[in-house]
Structures are given as C-alpha cells and as structure tokens.
Design a protein around this motif. Structure first.
Motif, PDB file in Angstrom:
ATOM      1  N   THR A 269       0.851  -1.186   0.000  1.00 24.58           N
ATOM      2  CA  THR A 269       0.000   0.000   0.000  1.00 24.58           C
ATOM      3  C   THR A 269       0.889   1.239   0.000  1.00 24.58           C
ATOM      4  O   THR A 269       1.997   1.212   0.549  1.00 24.58           O
ATOM      5  N   GLY A 270       0.412   2.316  -0.616  1.00 16.31           N
ATOM      6  CA  GLY A 270       1.195   3.542  -0.676  1.00 16.31           C
ATOM      7  C   GLY A 270       2.553   3.359  -1.315  1.00 16.31           C
ATOM      8  O   GLY A 270       3.533   4.004  -0.910  1.00 16.31           O
ATOM      9  N   ASN A 271       2.637   2.458  -2.305  1.00 17.76           N
ATOM     10  CA  ASN A 271       3.897   2.154  -2.997  1.00 17.76           C
ATOM     11  C   ASN A 271       4.975   1.590  -2.082  1.00 17.76           C
ATOM     12  O   ASN A 271       6.168   1.681  -2.383  1.00 17.76           O
ATOM     13  N   ARG A 272       4.551   1.014  -0.967  1.00 21.96           N
ATOM     14  CA  ARG A 272       5.504   0.374  -0.057  1.00 21.96           C
ATOM     15  C   ARG A 272       5.051  -1.039   0.260  1.00 21.96           C
ATOM     16  O   ARG A 272       3.844  -1.335   0.304  1.00 21.96           O
ATOM     17  N   PHE A 273       6.015  -1.909   0.490  1.00 20.61           N
ATOM     18  CA  PHE A 273       5.748  -3.318   0.754  1.00 20.61           C
ATOM     19  C   PHE A 273       6.121  -3.645   2.191  1.00 20.61           C
ATOM     20  O   PHE A 273       7.222  -3.326   2.651  1.00 20.61           O
ATOM     21  N   PHE A 302      -7.403  -0.283   8.907  1.00 20.53           N
ATOM     22  CA  PHE A 302      -7.684   0.780   7.938  1.00 20.53           C
ATOM     23  C   PHE A 302      -8.802   1.693   8.429  1.00 20.53           C
ATOM     24  O   PHE A 302      -8.736   2.919   8.251  1.00 20.53           O
ATOM     25  N   TYR A 303      -9.806   1.118   9.047  1.00 16.24           N
ATOM     26  CA  TYR A 303     -10.924   1.911   9.571  1.00 16.24           C
ATOM     27  C   TYR A 303     -10.432   2.897  10.634  1.00 16.24           C
ATOM     28  O   TYR A 303     -10.883   4.039  10.701  1.00 16.24           O
ATOM     29  N   ASN A 304      -9.488   2.444  11.452  1.00 19.23           N
ATOM     30  CA  ASN A 304      -8.934   3.285  12.515  1.00 19.23           C
ATOM     31  C   ASN A 304      -7.695   4.067  12.082  1.00 19.23           C
ATOM     32  O   ASN A 304      -7.028   4.682  12.914  1.00 19.23           O
ATOM     33  N   LYS A 305      -7.380   4.012  10.774  1.00 22.00           N
ATOM     34  CA  LYS A 305      -6.280   4.779  10.191  1.00 22.00           C
ATOM     35  C   LYS A 305      -4.938   4.479  10.871  1.00 22.00           C
ATOM     36  O   LYS A 305      -4.146   5.376  11.182  1.00 22.00           O
ATOM     37  N   GLN A 306      -4.687   3.212  11.117  1.00 24.42           N
ATOM     38  CA  GLN A 306      -3.426   2.807  11.721  1.00 24.42           C
ATOM     39  C   GLN A 306      -2.312   2.795  10.681  1.00 24.42           C
ATOM     40  O   GLN A 306      -2.545   2.710   9.477  1.00 24.42           O
ATOM     41  N   ASP A 307      -1.088   2.838  11.168  1.00 25.66           N
ATOM     42  CA  ASP A 307       0.092   2.694  10.329  1.00 25.66           C
ATOM     43  C   ASP A 307       0.053   1.318   9.647  1.00 25.66           C
ATOM     44  O   ASP A 307      -0.333   0.329  10.272  1.00 25.66           O
ATOM     45  N   PRO A 308       0.450   1.228   8.364  1.00 28.73           N
ATOM     46  CA  PRO A 308       0.364  -0.053   7.646  1.00 28.73           C
ATOM     47  C   PRO A 308       1.062  -1.218   8.335  1.00 28.73           C
ATOM     48  O   PRO A 308       0.516  -2.318   8.390  1.00 28.73           O
ATOM     49  N   GLN A 309       2.266  -0.987   8.860  1.00 22.59           N
ATOM     50  CA  GLN A 309       2.962  -2.085   9.528  1.00 22.59           C
ATOM     51  C   GLN A 309       2.219  -2.503  10.790  1.00 22.59           C
ATOM     52  O   GLN A 309       2.087  -3.702  11.087  1.00 22.59           O
ATOM     53  N   GLN A 310       1.700  -1.546  11.525  1.00 24.81           N
ATOM     54  CA  GLN A 310       0.964  -1.859  12.749  1.00 24.81           C
ATOM     55  C   GLN A 310      -0.294  -2.660  12.439  1.00 24.81           C
ATOM     56  O   GLN A 310      -0.590  -3.667  13.099  1.00 24.81           O
ATOM     57  N   LEU A 311      -1.041  -2.232  11.438  1.00 24.70           N
ATOM     58  CA  LEU A 311      -2.294  -2.928  11.134  1.00 24.70           C
ATOM     59  C   LEU A 311      -2.029  -4.315  10.570  1.00 24.70           C
ATOM     60  O   LEU A 311      -2.784  -5.262  10.839  1.00 24.70           O
ATOM     61  N   LEU A 312      -0.943  -4.472   9.793  1.00 28.42           N
ATOM     62  CA  LEU A 312      -0.603  -5.796   9.279  1.00 28.42           C
ATOM     63  C   LEU A 312      -0.208  -6.730  10.413  1.00 28.42           C
ATOM     64  O   LEU A 312      -0.639  -7.895  10.456  1.00 28.42           O
ATOM     65  N   ASP A 313       0.588  -6.239  11.332  1.00 27.34           N
ATOM     66  CA  ASP A 313       1.014  -7.071  12.464  1.00 27.34           C
ATOM     67  C   ASP A 313      -0.175  -7.467  13.337  1.00 27.34           C
ATOM     68  O   ASP A 313      -0.253  -8.599  13.836  1.00 27.34           O
ATOM     69  N   PHE A 314      -1.110  -6.542  13.520  1.00 25.13           N
ATOM     70  CA  PHE A 314      -2.322  -6.842  14.309  1.00 25.13           C
ATOM     71  C   PHE A 314      -3.147  -7.922  13.614  1.00 25.13           C
ATOM     72  O   PHE A 314      -3.578  -8.900  14.243  1.00 25.13           O
ATOM     73  N   ALA A 315      -3.393  -7.746  12.314  1.00 19.33           N
ATOM     74  CA  ALA A 315      -4.210  -8.706  11.570  1.00 19.33           C
ATOM     75  C   ALA A 315      -3.567 -10.092  11.573  1.00 19.33           C
ATOM     76  O   ALA A 315      -4.255 -11.116  11.713  1.00 19.33           O
ATOM     77  N   THR A 316      -2.234 -10.130  11.455  1.00 18.22           N
ATOM     78  CA  THR A 316      -1.525 -11.406  11.419  1.00 18.22           C
ATOM     79  C   THR A 316      -1.600 -12.112  12.767  1.00 18.22           C
ATOM     80  O   THR A 316      -1.848 -13.325  12.836  1.00 18.22           O
ATOM     81  N   ALA A 317      -1.408 -11.370  13.831  1.00 17.10           N
ATOM     82  CA  ALA A 317      -1.497 -11.956  15.170  1.00 17.10           C
ATOM     83  C   ALA A 317      -2.908 -12.452  15.451  1.00 17.10           C
ATOM     84  O   ALA A 317      -3.093 -13.509  16.073  1.00 17.10           O
ATOM     85  N   ALA A 318      -3.909 -11.719  14.990  1.00 17.28           N
ATOM     86  CA  ALA A 318      -5.299 -12.133  15.182  1.00 17.28           C
ATOM     87  C   ALA A 318      -5.577 -13.442  14.453  1.00 17.28           C
ATOM     88  O   ALA A 318      -6.225 -14.351  14.991  1.00 17.28           O
ATOM     89  N   ALA A 319      -5.087 -13.551  13.213  1.00 21.27           N
ATOM     90  CA  ALA A 319      -5.304 -14.762  12.423  1.00 21.27           C
ATOM     91  C   ALA A 319      -4.597 -15.960  13.045  1.00 21.27           C
ATOM     92  O   ALA A 319      -5.162 -17.060  13.128  1.00 21.27           O
TER      93      ALA A 319
END
Length: 343
Positions: A269-273, A302-319
């Motif tokens: 997202t945002g041209n960053r991986f 995304f709904y809470n406008k979190q930093d991409p790395q933070q939201l990815l880490d949260f989603a991964t830990a949840a899964a």
C-alpha cells in the motif's frame, strides 16, 4: 481510498450465514447422538470479530422467517452485530459439514447450500440504498459469486450501489473449488467485481485463479520465504496496475510445517511493501476462520487509520491466534491480540 472512509459509519459485511455441522473424525458423534454446530460463514466471521473489537457492524444475509432464524438473529444481536439489514424470505438456511480439525479446502467438507434463502436472492429484490444507509465500509468475499451466476449478479448489483455512495469496499478472495460448479471459471466472474474494491486480500494462488495473475511456476519448489514475499509484491503490483481503484493488497501464507503451521503475511500500500513476523505453532485447534480473522484485522486497522505495519502485524497476530480457538469466529479481544504481538 474512498473519501467516505473518513466518515465513521457502519461496516457492512455481506454474505451467506451458514450453520457448520462438525462431526469428529472417528464417528463418535453417531454413538453419542451429539453433533456440534457453529454459526458461520466467512463474512459473518469478519462481522463477529469487528463487533468484538467495538466497531459498528451491520450484517446482510438472507434467511427464512421462522423460530430457528429468530434465535440466530437474537444471538448475533447479543454480540452487537446489527441485523436490521437481514433480508427475510425463502425456505432454508445453508449448511456445511466439516470434520473437526480439518481445513475448509479439505475433502472433508460437504456443502448443503442449494435453494437456501441467500442462494435464491435475485437482482432487483433488495433495496440496497436502504441496506447501505449509514454505511461507510462494505465487505464481501469471493464465496458469494461462486454459488451461481444469479448470486454473482446480486454481488455486482450491491457493489455498484456501494460504489455510487462512495463507500470503501474490501474483498477476500476466498477460493472454494467445490462451489464453482455453474459453468463459469472464477476468472470469468471476479474481475468485474474486483474493479470496485479498495482493499483486496487473498494469496498469490487465489489471485492467479481468480484474476489471471500467473504465479512463477518454480516458486513453490523453493520453500523460501523471500521468494514467496517477492511473488506477493509482484502480484500486488499487477493488481494495482489492473484495478486503479485498489489502494492496498494483502497476501497470506500458511504452510503445514510438520504437524504444525507456519504463518506470515504481506501488505502492499502507498507504494511500499510490508511483511509480518513469522508465527509457528504445533497446536492447531481449528483452522476455520483464521483468514476471516486476518481480513477483520485489516479492516480494523484501515478503519482506525493505523500505520500499515501496525495494522498488518495486528491482523496477522489475530489470524494466528484464531488457530487455537474452536469454532468459526474468534473470541480474542484487542488486548489479547496485542499481547500475542509482544511475544
């Protein structure tokens, strides 16, 4: 991302409510006359997680009007899932059977969804403007258009309505080969739906099957995380090029590692991986709903406008945490997920 995402309206999850019958592998359920049942469906699993994490959630499905569905909807309302948009018609709720501990992609799954209330929805039947009132985010999955051409047409109808209202749209590219039985391949159906999505989640193999983005043939033989992540970046860039509305692509990687699971994810997202830490476990209680939990984590971030790395880490830990929870839906709180991230 849609401008309407700045308005904190409800998140509407759209899909078929299913009852999962879960026999044990040895047939003991027959001797004991006990068959565990879970309320599920990929999109409902997402709604359940978001409601648990205190986001405003609406759920759209179709069910017949009877005592059984009244109990089910009351159960969902008690979980803070708004069911006011549920459409009531038809004769039955869809079912599926999955042996305990097995994956939904396994041969152990048996679907019984024909002629369900959701499968019998037709274009022109539902007032989508009313359903989408107060909604700022719309979520669906590739399971719905897998049911029939009619279901795919309903998906297109509601996506067009959501797009007209500038509602942010997310999609999970769930691939269920046993469902695509009506003469159309996913790649013939999904691209016209995906064009409306802001957030696309899946894996590189599903993206190949549904969007025609070919996977490097020798990739799987490598077994190397760096190769898989490179493929995820390549696939994400191709999706962004093909679908101008898309603003983020997420990929998951879940592999059997001996008796356990190895799990990691990526986000472009945002041209960053970005990529997540790698989680491994030898103890898997229930594989169902792990991907749905990841999708919910993405929406939450995304709904809470979190930093991409933070939201990815949260989603991964949840899964990853969902793998140790019995049933279709997660029971993890936000704090419990953050505790996983600290480990």
């Amino acid at each position: 991302m849609s401008d309407n995402q700045n308005t904190k309206g409800s998140i509407l999850s759209f899909g078929e409510l299913l009852l999962r019958m879960c026999p044990d592998g040895g047939g003991q359920w027959l001797a004991e006359s006990k068959l565990p049942c879970f309320i599920g469906g990929a999109e409902l699993n997402v709604a359940n997680a978001l409601a648990l994490w205190d986001l405003p959630v609406k759920y759209f499905t179709a069910v017949p009007e009877n005592e059984l569905t009244s109990q089910i909807l009351d159960f969902l309302e008690a979980k803070k899932i708004n069911t006011s948009a549920v459409y009531k018609h038809g004769r039955r709720v869809g079912l599926y059977y999955l042996t305990q501990g097995k994956d939904v992609k396994n041969n152990a799954i048996v679907y019984d969804r024909a002629d369900s209330a959701f499968a019998d929805l037709k274009p022109g039947m539902v007032n989508w403007d009313a359903v989408l009132e107060g909604v700022s985010w719309f979520h669906f999955s590739a399971i719905c258009p897998a049911l029939s051409q009619q279901a795919a047409d309903v998906c297109l109808e509601v996506l067009q309505a959501a797009s007209r209202k500038h509602i942010a749209i997310s999609v999970d590219l769930n691939y269920r080969p046993k469902l695509w039985q009506y003469g159309k391949k996913p790649v013939e159906i999904m691209p016209q739906l995906i064009q409306y999505a802001d957030i696309i989640m899946g894996n590189v193999w599903a993206e190949e099957t549904m969007l025609g983005i070919e996977v490097t043939p020798e990739m799987h033989e490598s077994g190397q995380q760096s190769v898989y992540l490179k493929e995820a970046l390549y696939s994400s860039e191709r999706i962004m090029d093909a679908y101008p509305r898309c603003r983020a692509v997420a990929n998951t990687f879940r592999f059997d590692a001996g008796r356990g699971i190895e799990y990691y994810t990526a986000l472009y997202t945002g041209n960053r991986f970005y990529h997540s830490p790698t989680y491994t476990t030898d103890t898997v209680v229930d594989k169902v709903g792990s991907g749905d939990c990841f999708m919910a984590g993405l929406i939450y971030g995304f709904y809470n406008k979190q930093d991409p790395q933070q939201l990815l880490d949260f989603a991964t830990a949840a899964a990853w945490g969902k793998l140790s929870i019995l049933g279709d839906a997660t029971t993890q709180t936000v704090d419990e997920i953050y505790n996983i991230m600290k480990q």
